[in-house]
Design a protein around this motif. Structure first.
Motif, PDB file in Angstrom:
ATOM      1  N   GLU A 178       0.809  -1.208   0.000  1.00 62.92           N
ATOM      2  CA  GLU A 178       0.000   0.000   0.000  1.00 62.92           C
ATOM      3  C   GLU A 178       0.851   1.271   0.000  1.00 62.92           C
ATOM      4  O   GLU A 178       0.320   2.369   0.105  1.00 62.92           O
ATOM      5  CB  GLU A 178      -0.922   0.006   1.220  1.00 62.92           C
ATOM      6  N   ILE A 179       2.179   1.118  -0.125  1.00 64.45           N
ATOM      7  CA  ILE A 179       3.086   2.268  -0.084  1.00 64.45           C
ATOM      8  C   ILE A 179       3.641   2.528  -1.481  1.00 64.45           C
ATOM      9  O   ILE A 179       4.161   1.614  -2.133  1.00 64.45           O
ATOM     10  CB  ILE A 179       4.236   2.015   0.915  1.00 64.45           C
ATOM     11  N   GLU A 180       3.537   3.767  -1.949  1.00 67.58           N
ATOM     12  CA  GLU A 180       4.090   4.148  -3.255  1.00 67.58           C
ATOM     13  C   GLU A 180       5.519   4.636  -3.138  1.00 67.58           C
ATOM     14  O   GLU A 180       6.389   4.262  -3.922  1.00 67.58           O
ATOM     15  CB  GLU A 180       3.217   5.235  -3.892  1.00 67.58           C
ATOM     16  N   SER A 181       5.770   5.513  -2.144  1.00 70.34           N
ATOM     17  CA  SER A 181       7.106   6.076  -1.997  1.00 70.34           C
ATOM     18  C   SER A 181       7.282   6.613  -0.584  1.00 70.34           C
ATOM     19  O   SER A 181       6.326   6.706   0.190  1.00 70.34           O
ATOM     20  CB  SER A 181       7.344   7.199  -3.018  1.00 70.34           C
ATOM     21  N   VAL A 182       8.533   6.989  -0.261  1.00 72.19           N
ATOM     22  CA  VAL A 182       8.834   7.548   1.049  1.00 72.19           C
ATOM     23  C   VAL A 182       9.882   8.634   0.886  1.00 72.19           C
ATOM     24  O   VAL A 182      10.744   8.556   0.000  1.00 72.19           O
ATOM     25  CB  VAL A 182       9.328   6.443   2.008  1.00 72.19           C
ATOM     26  N   GLU A 183       9.795   9.668   1.695  1.00 74.08           N
ATOM     27  CA  GLU A 183      10.788  10.742   1.653  1.00 74.08           C
ATOM     28  C   GLU A 183      10.953  11.339   3.035  1.00 74.08           C
ATOM     29  O   GLU A 183      10.051  11.266   3.888  1.00 74.08           O
ATOM     30  CB  GLU A 183      10.364  11.833   0.662  1.00 74.08           C
ATOM     31  N   LEU A 184      12.131  11.925   3.270  1.00 73.84           N
ATOM     32  CA  LEU A 184      12.378  12.629   4.525  1.00 73.84           C
ATOM     33  C   LEU A 184      11.655  13.964   4.507  1.00 73.84           C
ATOM     34  O   LEU A 184      11.552  14.621   3.460  1.00 73.84           O
ATOM     35  CB  LEU A 184      13.873  12.859   4.717  1.00 73.84           C
ATOM     36  N   THR A 185      11.171  14.387   5.672  1.00 70.96           N
ATOM     37  CA  THR A 185      10.480  15.664   5.745  1.00 70.96           C
ATOM     38  C   THR A 185      10.567  16.225   7.155  1.00 70.96           C
ATOM     39  O   THR A 185      10.883  15.488   8.103  1.00 70.96           O
ATOM     40  CB  THR A 185       8.995  15.522   5.341  1.00 70.96           C
ATOM     41  N   ARG A 186      10.295  17.481   7.287  1.00 71.27           N
ATOM     42  CA  ARG A 186      10.216  18.129   8.597  1.00 71.27           C
ATOM     43  C   ARG A 186       8.751  18.114   9.030  1.00 71.27           C
ATOM     44  O   ARG A 186       7.875  18.557   8.282  1.00 71.27           O
ATOM     45  CB  ARG A 186      10.731  19.564   8.522  1.00 71.27           C
ATOM     46  N   ILE A 187       8.478  17.608  10.228  1.00 69.74           N
ATOM     47  CA  ILE A 187       7.103  17.450  10.683  1.00 69.74           C
ATOM     48  C   ILE A 187       6.814  18.405  11.834  1.00 69.74           C
ATOM     49  O   ILE A 187       7.563  18.460  12.816  1.00 69.74           O
ATOM     50  CB  ILE A 187       6.829  15.995  11.121  1.00 69.74           C
TER      51      ILE A 187
END
Length: 311
Positions: free
Chosen positions: A236-245
């Motif tokens: 169910e996952i297309e992609s992942v990236e680092l981010t500031r939350i």
């Protein structure tokens, strides 16, 4: 402090100090007590059996010490599998059900033998659950040591390391408040004023720590007690990236916000670096976690492996 020292403090030295305090209170009351003292009451609250006052003191110290040392040793042995939290919580659960009750029964007989033991037991039970949760959830995991880490998975506990230095203070305060509730209950006073908020606070604080895991099945996030829990299968996952939350602006709250619906949901017990997981449903999932770059690399590798298998 190292995780080993924190565990020793919470699961060994602090319980032994608590047992010593209960023993000192009983010892101080001995010269003022009748001999023998009441050891058992009927359902109507009438004394039905008696025993020497010193027996309760010896039972408190000996049984409490042996039990604490045994569970601490078992926790050290289980630390390689990260089960030491269970033994810390179990130690305090048993401890809060024993020495405070024995101490109240003994010391209160300086003034009266009319004790509300039913309410005292309920107060002990509520207090035991609260202290056990506080002890189990505020401990950090032990380092990997010589145990070989599986290169195909990643796991991390967010906020546990930061909360760990305060673990001893938190558990000590919970234990003292819980013991105070037992005293109030035995005297027929409003013990729930302490026990109720104490239990709610302990369970609420447990939700401020998250344990994330990434492997070939996908991403799972849970609280130390196992609930709440969320799993996102790899398919169910297309992609992942680092981010500031930023929890308040990105998911609307600090903590868990796993609603079903756009535009995004997530788990963030603190602001900072994390993962943005893009799902096939179109709803992004934000996960604020320690060591986010390593988590991103592992999830990316798992996604690549998954796609290679489909081709």
């Amino acid at each position: 402090m190292t995780p080993q020292k924190i565990f020793r403090s919470v699961a060994l030295w602090l319980p032994l100090a608590f047992i010593a305090l209960c023993g000192l209170l009983q010892a101080a009351a001995l010269p003022l007590l009748p001999d023998p003292i009441v050891s058992q009451w009927s359902l109507a609250g009438e004394p039905v059996s008696w025993r020497p006052a010193w027996e309760a003191l010896v039972s408190t110290v000996v049984i409490g010490t042996v039990m604490t040392a045994s569970l601490y040793s078992a926790g050290v042995a289980a630390a390689a599998h990260r089960h030491h939290r269970i033994f810390a919580g179990l130690s305090w659960m048993i401890l809060m059900l024993g020495p405070p009750m024995f101490t109240v029964i003994v010391v209160a007989q300086v003034w009266t033998t009319r004790l509300n033991l039913g309410q005292a037991f309920l107060a002990s039970l509520f207090s035991a659950m609260a202290v056990a949760v506080a002890a189990a959830t505020h401990l950090p995991p032990f380092p990997e040591g010589r145990r070989r880490r599986d290169p195909r998975q990643w796991s991390g506990a967010t906020a546990a390391d930061r909360l760990a230095p305060q673990a001893t203070i938190v558990v000590a305060m919970c234990a003292l408040l819980g013991a105070s509730a037992v005293v109030l209950a035995a005297l027929g006073m409003a013990w729930w004023v302490i026990s109720g908020p104490l239990l709610v606070t302990a369970f609420s604080s447990a939700q401020l720590i998250t344990i994330a895991r990434i492997d070939a099945r996908g991403v799972s996030v849970r609280a130390p007690l196992g609930v709440p829990r969320l799993t996102i299968p790899l398919r169910e996952i297309e992609s992942v990236e680092l981010t500031r939350i930023e929890p308040l602006t990105d998911i609307g709250r600090l903590g868990w916000n796993a609603r079903i619906g756009p535009p995004q949901e997530g788990v963030a017990v603190r602001a900072g670096e994390g993962l943005r997981i893009r799902r096939t449903s179109g709803v992004d999932f934000l996960l604020a976690t320690d060591d986010a770059p390593a988590a991103e690399r592992m999830l990316g590798a798992q996604l690549a492996a998954e796609r290679a298998l489909r081709q």
